[in-house]
Design an enzyme around this catalytic site. Structure first.
Site, PDB file in Angstrom:
ATOM      1  N   MET A 130     104.080   9.859  94.848  1.00  0.00           N
ATOM      2  CA  MET A 130     105.421   9.881  95.450  1.00  0.00           C
ATOM      3  C   MET A 130     105.490   8.873  96.598  1.00  0.00           C
ATOM      4  SD  MET A 130     106.860  13.691  95.082  1.00  0.00           S
ATOM      5  CE  MET A 130     106.055  14.435  96.479  1.00  0.00           C
ATOM      6  N   LEU A 145     101.806   5.889 100.758  1.00  0.00           N
ATOM      7  CA  LEU A 145     100.398   5.915 100.356  1.00  0.00           C
ATOM      8  C   LEU A 145      99.440   5.959 101.541  1.00  0.00           C
ATOM      9  CD1 LEU A 145     100.434   3.319  97.421  1.00  0.00           C
ATOM     10  CD2 LEU A 145     100.936   5.767  97.380  1.00  0.00           C
ATOM     11  N   GLY A 189      93.921   8.751 100.604  1.00  0.00           N
ATOM     12  CA  GLY A 189      93.742   9.668  99.472  1.00  0.00           C
ATOM     13  C   GLY A 189      94.296   9.037  98.198  1.00  0.00           C
ATOM     14  N   HIS A 190      95.572   8.609  98.260  1.00  0.00           N
ATOM     15  CA  HIS A 190      96.168   7.946  97.096  1.00  0.00           C
ATOM     16  C   HIS A 190      95.352   6.713  96.709  1.00  0.00           C
ATOM     17  CE1 HIS A 190      99.919   9.622  99.106  1.00  0.00           C
ATOM     18  NE2 HIS A 190      99.971  10.186  97.918  1.00  0.00           N
ATOM     19  N   GLN A 243     110.744  18.298  91.637  1.00  0.00           N
ATOM     20  CA  GLN A 243     109.618  19.138  92.052  1.00  0.00           C
ATOM     21  C   GLN A 243     109.760  19.696  93.465  1.00  0.00           C
ATOM     22  OE1 GLN A 243     106.788  15.792  91.533  1.00  0.00           O
ATOM     23  NE2 GLN A 243     105.732  16.641  93.302  1.00  0.00           N
ATOM     24  N   LYS A 245      92.843  17.432  95.719  1.00  0.00           N
ATOM     25  CA  LYS A 245      93.651  18.044  96.795  1.00  0.00           C
ATOM     26  C   LYS A 245      94.700  18.994  96.224  1.00  0.00           C
ATOM     27  CE  LYS A 245      96.653  17.761 100.412  1.00  0.00           C
ATOM     28  NZ  LYS A 245      97.930  17.473  99.772  1.00  0.00           N
ATOM     29  N   ASP A 246      95.347  18.561  95.120  1.00  0.00           N
ATOM     30  CA  ASP A 246      96.353  19.407  94.468  1.00  0.00           C
ATOM     31  C   ASP A 246      95.699  20.068  93.257  1.00  0.00           C
ATOM     32  OD1 ASP A 246      98.997  18.605  95.944  1.00  0.00           O
ATOM     33  OD2 ASP A 246      97.891  16.757  95.606  1.00  0.00           O
ATOM     34  N   SER A 252      97.361  13.877 103.822  1.00  0.00           N
ATOM     35  CA  SER A 252      98.619  14.234 103.175  1.00  0.00           C
ATOM     36  C   SER A 252      99.752  13.510 103.866  1.00  0.00           C
ATOM     37  CB  SER A 252      98.835  15.746 103.275  1.00  0.00           C
ATOM     38  OG  SER A 252     100.193  16.059 103.054  1.00  0.00           O
ATOM     39  N   SER A 253     100.759  13.142 103.101  1.00  0.00           N
ATOM     40  CA  SER A 253     101.927  12.489 103.703  1.00  0.00           C
ATOM     41  C   SER A 253     102.571  13.413 104.732  1.00  0.00           C
ATOM     42  CB  SER A 253     102.951  12.138 102.624  1.00  0.00           C
ATOM     43  OG  SER A 253     102.343  11.293 101.675  1.00  0.00           O
TER      44      SER A 253
END
Ligand code: AMP
Length: 294
Positions: free
Chosen positions: A39, A42, A45-46, A70, A158-159, A194-195
């Site tokens: 999403m 960035l 992590g991304h 979502q 993470k997810d 995390s963003s």
């Protein structure tokens, strides 16, 4: 070769077809195509997913799309951080071939009427806390897989629940691709990147780090022989800062995500908590004795 930024489905097909043909002509074999869906906004992590894709694949596609489907009602869709220029620079630096960055109406027609729902796995944890969230995730991931046709798609540990849900969808619907789960990238104090971390005030940011230290304490207690889930969860709860409002904390089977009463090596500990109104999630996989738990 420079990276292509594509906004339409047709454009993506053309750009990918062109790159794949070029690769096949030059190398006399079919390219291995990778996809990292994101999403945007960035962070490292991304980028760990992106770098692994570039490393392993002949043609690499990143997608940046803040997927309205979502976000549950009342969530932060409109405020979700959007940093397209910085994202594109990072993708280009990492060596991505194509970034797919569709507008919302390029992906969802007005009379869009199909759902993709994975049952059971989506009913607990984040699925219970965020109604409709996983249906939005599976819908957009199914669409992206059909648009890009990758041989492999990369997602973050993470997810964790999201990964298991996507894995089940891929299996149940026979999507012909591999999935890779990439390790969670953390800040130096352990907080999972995390963003949404950017929303935390300084004291909240400190408190948020206890989410991971709580998980580590729990994993350490397990490694030294404790296996009662209630007692183990209490170890983690004790570690959490006062500002951390627990949403769920569960020790679960790594595949079915069913809660366990007695923990075993390979089980996953799933946690979600709010800190100053910001919802954060994390997890850790348990390892016995001197196996590496983290
Ligand atoms: P998002 O942009 O939040 O949808 O995330 C895109 C992908 O990056 C998902 O597969 C996430 O699991 C993954 N991801 C997000 N944060 C991290 C992290 N800290 N470490 C590893 N992967 C991550």
């Amino acid at each position: 070769m420079s990276m292509e930024v594509i906004q339409t489905i047709d454009g993506l097909w053309r750009a990918k077809h062109h790159l794949c043909r070029e690769f096949a002509t030059k190398n006399q074999k079919r390219p291995y195509v990778g996809l990292v869906p994101t999403m945007g906004n960035l962070h490292h992590g991304h980028l760990s997913l992106v770098r692994r894709m570039v490393d392993e694949c002949d043609v690499s596609v990143g997608s940046i799309f803040v997927n309205p489907a979502q976000f549950a009602p009342g969530e932060d869709f409109s405020e979700y951080p959007r940093t397209p220029e910085a994202d594109l620079m990072q993708c280009e630096d990492a060596g991505v071939d194509i970034v797919f960055m569709p507008e919302s109406d390029a992906l969802y027609t007005q009379d869009h009427s199909t759902e993709v729902i994975v049952r059971k796995l989506t009913e607990r944890y984040c699925g219970a806390e965020r109604p409709g969230h996983f249906a939005g995730v599976t819908l957009v991931v199914a669409k992206l897989l059909n648009i890009v046709h990758p041989d492999i798609a990369y997602f973050g540990q993470k997810d964790y629940q999201q990964f298991r849900v996507i894995e089940r969808m891929v299996r149940d619907l026979d999507f012909p691709l591999d999935l890779a789960m990439c390790p969670t990238v953390r800040e130096p104090d352990g907080l999972a990147m995390s963003s949404r971390n950017a929303y935390l005030a300084e004291d909240e940011r400190k408190a948020a780090a206890t989410i991971y230290s709580g998980l580590q304490e729990l994993a350490d207690a397990f490694a030294t022989g404790q296996d009662g889930a209630e007692a183990l969860k209490e170890v983690a709860r004790t570690e959490l800062a006062e500002a951390v409002q627990l949403e769920y904390l569960e020790i679960a089977n790594a595949w079915s995500l069913d809660p366990k009463e007695s923990a075993a090596s390979g089980d996953v500990v799933l946690i979600a908590a709010k800190v100053g109104g910001i919802r954060l999630i994390d997890n850790i996989v348990l390892a016995a004795g001197d196996e590496n738990a983290h």
